[in-house]
Design an enzyme around this catalytic site. Structure first.
Site, PDB file in Angstrom:
ATOM      1  N   ASP A 167       0.813  -1.223   0.000  1.00 16.95           N
ATOM      2  CA  ASP A 167       0.000   0.000   0.000  1.00 16.95           C
ATOM      3  C   ASP A 167       0.844   1.269   0.000  1.00 16.95           C
ATOM      4  OD1 ASP A 167      -2.254  -1.642   0.091  1.00 16.95           O
ATOM      5  OD2 ASP A 167      -2.169  -1.741   2.276  1.00 16.95           O
ATOM      6  N   LYS A 224       1.895   2.012  -5.172  1.00 18.80           N
ATOM      7  CA  LYS A 224       2.485   1.450  -6.397  1.00 18.80           C
ATOM      8  C   LYS A 224       1.602   1.725  -7.602  1.00 18.80           C
ATOM      9  CE  LYS A 224       2.445  -2.533  -4.333  1.00 18.80           C
ATOM     10  NZ  LYS A 224       2.158  -2.121  -2.956  1.00 18.80           N
ATOM     11  N   GLY A 253      -4.566  -4.239  -3.721  1.00 22.79           N
ATOM     12  CA  GLY A 253      -5.561  -3.179  -3.908  1.00 22.79           C
ATOM     13  C   GLY A 253      -4.794  -1.934  -4.298  1.00 22.79           C
ATOM     14  N   HIS A 254      -4.901  -1.548  -5.555  1.00 23.23           N
ATOM     15  CA  HIS A 254      -4.169  -0.382  -6.050  1.00 23.23           C
ATOM     16  C   HIS A 254      -5.187   0.691  -6.419  1.00 23.23           C
ATOM     17  CE1 HIS A 254      -0.568  -3.129  -7.348  1.00 23.23           C
ATOM     18  NE2 HIS A 254      -0.874  -3.245  -6.076  1.00 23.23           N
ATOM     19  N   GLN A 289       1.886  -6.173  -3.438  1.00 20.85           N
ATOM     20  CA  GLN A 289       2.482  -6.435  -2.121  1.00 20.85           C
ATOM     21  C   GLN A 289       3.825  -5.686  -2.013  1.00 20.85           C
ATOM     22  OE1 GLN A 289       1.154  -9.551  -3.863  1.00 20.85           O
ATOM     23  NE2 GLN A 289      -0.677  -8.631  -3.064  1.00 20.85           N
TER      24      GLN A 289
HETATM   25  P1  GDP Z   1      -0.675   0.297  -3.593  1.00 22.76           P
HETATM   26  O1  GDP Z   1      -1.333  -0.946  -3.128  1.00 22.76           O
HETATM   27  O2  GDP Z   1       0.795   0.306  -3.347  1.00 22.76           O
HETATM   28  O3  GDP Z   1      -0.993   0.642  -5.024  1.00 22.76           O
HETATM   29  O4  GDP Z   1      -1.277   1.474  -2.698  1.00 22.76           O
HETATM   30  P2  GDP Z   1      -2.840   1.673  -2.312  1.00 22.76           P
HETATM   31  O5  GDP Z   1      -3.556   2.153  -3.513  1.00 22.76           O
HETATM   32  O6  GDP Z   1      -3.355   0.492  -1.605  1.00 22.76           O
HETATM   33  O7  GDP Z   1      -2.715   2.801  -1.203  1.00 22.76           O
HETATM   34  C1  GDP Z   1      -2.188   4.043  -1.484  1.00 22.76           C
HETATM   35  C2  GDP Z   1      -3.284   5.115  -1.269  1.00 22.76           C
HETATM   36  O8  GDP Z   1      -2.697   6.373  -1.206  1.00 22.76           O
HETATM   37  C3  GDP Z   1      -4.292   5.195  -2.403  1.00 22.76           C
HETATM   38  O9  GDP Z   1      -5.532   5.559  -1.872  1.00 22.76           O
HETATM   39  C4  GDP Z   1      -3.736   6.291  -3.294  1.00 22.76           C
HETATM   40  O10 GDP Z   1      -4.747   6.983  -4.027  1.00 22.76           O
HETATM   41  C5  GDP Z   1      -3.122   7.200  -2.279  1.00 22.76           C
HETATM   42  N1  GDP Z   1      -1.906   7.898  -2.728  1.00 22.76           N
HETATM   43  C6  GDP Z   1      -0.906   7.442  -3.526  1.00 22.76           C
HETATM   44  N2  GDP Z   1       0.082   8.344  -3.590  1.00 22.76           N
HETATM   45  C7  GDP Z   1      -0.281   9.390  -2.816  1.00 22.76           C
HETATM   46  C8  GDP Z   1       0.334  10.624  -2.449  1.00 22.76           C
HETATM   47  O11 GDP Z   1       1.445  10.941  -2.837  1.00 22.76           O
HETATM   48  N3  GDP Z   1      -0.374  11.441  -1.595  1.00 22.76           N
HETATM   49  C9  GDP Z   1      -1.603  11.112  -1.109  1.00 22.76           C
HETATM   50  N4  GDP Z   1      -2.204  11.962  -0.284  1.00 22.76           N
HETATM   51  N5  GDP Z   1      -2.202   9.960  -1.434  1.00 22.76           N
HETATM   52  C10 GDP Z   1      -1.556   9.118  -2.264  1.00 22.76           C
HETATM   53  P1  IMO Z   2      -0.897  -4.155  -2.279  1.00 23.59           P
HETATM   54  O1  IMO Z   2      -0.513  -4.640  -3.657  1.00 23.59           O
HETATM   55  C1  IMO Z   2      -0.918  -4.760   2.026  1.00 23.59           C
HETATM   56  C2  IMO Z   2      -0.914  -8.917   3.459  1.00 23.59           C
HETATM   57  C3  IMO Z   2      -2.170  -9.367   4.183  1.00 23.59           C
HETATM   58  C4  IMO Z   2      -1.576 -10.368   5.160  1.00 23.59           C
HETATM   59  C5  IMO Z   2      -0.472 -11.023   4.318  1.00 23.59           C
HETATM   60  C6  IMO Z   2      -0.867 -12.354   3.703  1.00 23.59           C
HETATM   61  O2  IMO Z   2      -2.190  -3.413  -2.252  1.00 23.59           O
HETATM   62  O3  IMO Z   2       0.238  -3.431  -1.635  1.00 23.59           O
HETATM   63  P2  IMO Z   2      -2.458 -13.005   1.680  1.00 23.59           P
HETATM   64  O4  IMO Z   2      -3.931 -12.791   1.473  1.00 23.59           O
HETATM   65  O5  IMO Z   2      -1.604 -12.390   0.628  1.00 23.59           O
HETATM   66  O6  IMO Z   2      -2.115 -14.441   1.923  1.00 23.59           O
HETATM   67  O7  IMO Z   2      -2.126 -12.228   3.064  1.00 23.59           O
HETATM   68  O8  IMO Z   2      -0.152 -10.092   3.314  1.00 23.59           O
HETATM   69  N1  IMO Z   2      -1.154  -8.352   2.119  1.00 23.59           N
HETATM   70  C7  IMO Z   2      -1.102  -7.037   1.836  1.00 23.59           C
HETATM   71  N2  IMO Z   2      -0.937  -5.971   2.641  1.00 23.59           N
HETATM   72  N3  IMO Z   2      -1.045  -4.584   0.699  1.00 23.59           N
HETATM   73  C8  IMO Z   2      -1.190  -5.646  -0.128  1.00 23.59           C
HETATM   74  O9  IMO Z   2      -1.200  -5.516  -1.470  1.00 23.59           O
HETATM   75  C9  IMO Z   2      -1.264  -6.939   0.443  1.00 23.59           C
HETATM   76  N4  IMO Z   2      -1.418  -8.176  -0.066  1.00 23.59           N
HETATM   77  C10 IMO Z   2      -1.337  -9.030   0.970  1.00 23.59           C
HETATM   78  O10 IMO Z   2      -2.795  -8.302   4.846  1.00 23.59           O
HETATM   79  O11 IMO Z   2      -0.958  -9.702   6.221  1.00 23.59           O
HETATM   80 MG    MG Z   3      -2.823  -1.578  -1.817  1.00 19.03          MG
END
Ligand code: GDP
Ligand code: IMO
Ligand code: MG
Length: 426
Positions: free
Chosen positions: A13, A16, A40-41, A222
């Site tokens: 999270d 990416k 979850g992106h 991840q």
């Molecule tokens: P990922 O799994 O690595 O793609 O990250 P997620 O999407 O799960 O979580 C990142 C969250 O932060 C998302 O809601 C993005 O829209 C938000 N986000 C990403 N970059 C930035 C940033 O530079 N500033 C802020 N405020 N939000 C951001």
């Molecule tokens: P993104 O791509 C954050 C974590 C789960 C759990 C562990 C194992 O959005 O960064 P699993 O279901 O993969 O067997 O769970 O890994 N986990 C993540 N945490 N971001 C993710 O993906 C994750 N994908 C798995 O919360 O601790």
């Molecule tokens: Mg994510």
């Protein structure tokens, strides 16, 4: 022949999706190489928010979206995600999927849930999407691959073989009903025709593209510290999100990767169980969670929050050979008078400055902080490094020193355009 990998430097999270999308218009192929719909992106494009779980972020730009052999695919989720995007006018027709990608079935999701429940307080805190059981079957040579959907008799045999042992476990150990192999097979066969045109020889397609000097971006899911080999085992996912996973998960050789971009959040978050030395269990942690909207995109769980841990990111820099870091969510740190950054651990009275190789030591690590000056100016409109306040610049420069990698981009907001470019990433 630029092959570029984007990898999470912490526990997921980091942003990416946004970082990948940012490179978007100059990329020819965007490839998911590991994980499944546990990811979850979230991306914000032209004011519209998109949450992707299985599809690569390249689905939202002109690049060809690719799901590599290293991914585990839940076909229900795949079609749901495609339908959802189509309903919003997004073209998904270019998507291709490796014939060798494994399929997540109903029994993987059931096994994920029952084993977590059985573990009780030793649970991993998985996303419950069947990821671990699908990869276990792959390694046990009991998996179902995408190509198996097109041979009914093989598929029936494979599903029966995969279920034989699981049904014993389900009935005798977990006190659940057995799962019917024919029913599972019929569901999978029902998906075969729709997915058939998407299935391709991904390895060939990507290597040909690299031969033509096209840009192939490998979008990690991840993160380094969730990697089954390099992360905080057993509190990890069941695949290899690290940069090297881009090679095994898609079929390109390591010599074809020219750049590895680590995505690091300006603070730290984690979902699920497992050690997290800089975790804040107080009002400061609540404030980071509220300011950063740190709630899971996939499961809606609260993300655990804490300060930036330089040892955690430095370990990822080392094992992935990051050429650059994209630092995200720096805007969320606006308003703190002092910002603590973890520069070492106290482990049983001893100061250590790199991640300890022993998990027991890591569990006992207490963070030693350096307190950097904060800033109050709104930085969300910054587009160049010079636009940032002096203290913000100093925060970025100190992180670079600590993690031993240059920071080439900075996220200052969720939208595609809200980024500071320091060094071009392509
Ligand atoms: P990922 O799994 O690595 O793609 O990250 P997620 O999407 O799960 O979580 C990142 C969250 O932060 C998302 O809601 C993005 O829209 C938000 N986000 C990403 N970059 C930035 C940033 O530079 N500033 C802020 N405020 N939000 C951001
Ligand atoms: P993104 O791509 C954050 C974590 C789960 C759990 C562990 C194992 O959005 O960064 P699993 O279901 O993969 O067997 O769970 O890994 N986990 C993540 N945490 N971001 C993710 O993906 C994750 N994908 C798995 O919360 O601790
Ligand atoms: Mg994510």
């Amino acid at each position: 022949m630029p092959g570029i990998v984007v990898v999470g430097a912490q526990w997921g999270d980091e942003g990416k999706g946004k970082a990948t999308d940012q490179l978007g218009d100059r990329v020819d192929y965007t490839v998911r190489y590991s994980g499944g719909n546990n990811a979850g992106h979230t991306l914000v494009v032209n004011g519209e928010k998109y949450a992707l779980h299985l599809l690569p972020s390249g689905i939202l730009n002109d690049s060809v979206p690719v799901i590599g052999n290293g991914v585990v695919v839940d076909l229900d989720v795949l079609f749901e995600e495609i339908d959802g995007l189509n309903a919003r006018g997004v073209d998904t027709s270019k998507l291709i999927i490796s014939a060798n990608a494994h399929v997540i079935t109903e029994y993987h999701k059931v096994m994920d849930k029952v084993t977590e429940r059985f573990l009780g307080n030793r649970r991993i805190g998985t996303t419950g999407r069947g990821i671990g059981p699908a990869y276990s079957d792959k390694i046990n040579r009991l998996g179902i691959r995408m190509q198996d959907l097109f041979d009914e008799s093989i598929l029936r045999q494979k599903v029966e073989a995969a279920l034989e042992q699981k049904n014993h476990l389900l009935v005798k150990v977990y006190n659940r009903r057995a799962i019917d192999a024919d029913q599972v097979t019929d569901v999978l066969l029902g998906h075969a025709e729709r997915v058939r045109p998407m299935v391709a020889d991904v390895t060939r397609v990507l290597n040909d593209a690299l031969d033509r000097d096209e840009v192939v971006l490998f979008e990690g899911a991840q993160a380094h510290h969730l990697d089954v080999d390099h992360g905080t085992y057993p509190y990890v996912t069941s695949s290899n999100p690290i940069a090297a996973g881009a090679c095994t998960g898609s079929g390109v050789g390591p010599m074809r990767i020219n750049r590895v971009i680590g995505i690091a959040k300006a603070y730290t978050t984690r979902v699920g169980e497992g050690p997290f030395p800089t975790e804040l269990l107080d009002a400061d942690g609540d404030k980071l969670r509220a300011d950063g909207a740190e709630f899971g995109t996939t499961t809606g769980r609260n993300r655990r929050c804490g300060w930036f841990d330089a040892l955690v990111v430095e370990a990822a820099v080392t094992a992935n050979a990051f050429t650059d870091i994209f630092l995200t969510k720096l805007d969320i740190l606006t308003g703190w008078e002092k910002i603590p950054v973890c520069v070492a651990y106290d482990i049983n009275g001893e100061r250590v400055e790199t991640l300890p190789p022993s998990q027991t030591d890591f569990h006992h690590a207490r963070p030693i902080y350096e307190y950097l000056d904060g800033w109050t100016e709104d930085i969300s409109g910054a587009r160049t490094f010079a636009d940032l306040p002096k203290n913000t610049q100093a925060y970025v420069r100190r992180l670079e020193e600590l993690v031993r990698c240059r920071i080439s981009g900075i996220g200052v907001g969720p939208s595609r355009e809200q980024s500071v470019v320091i060094n071009d990433l392509l």
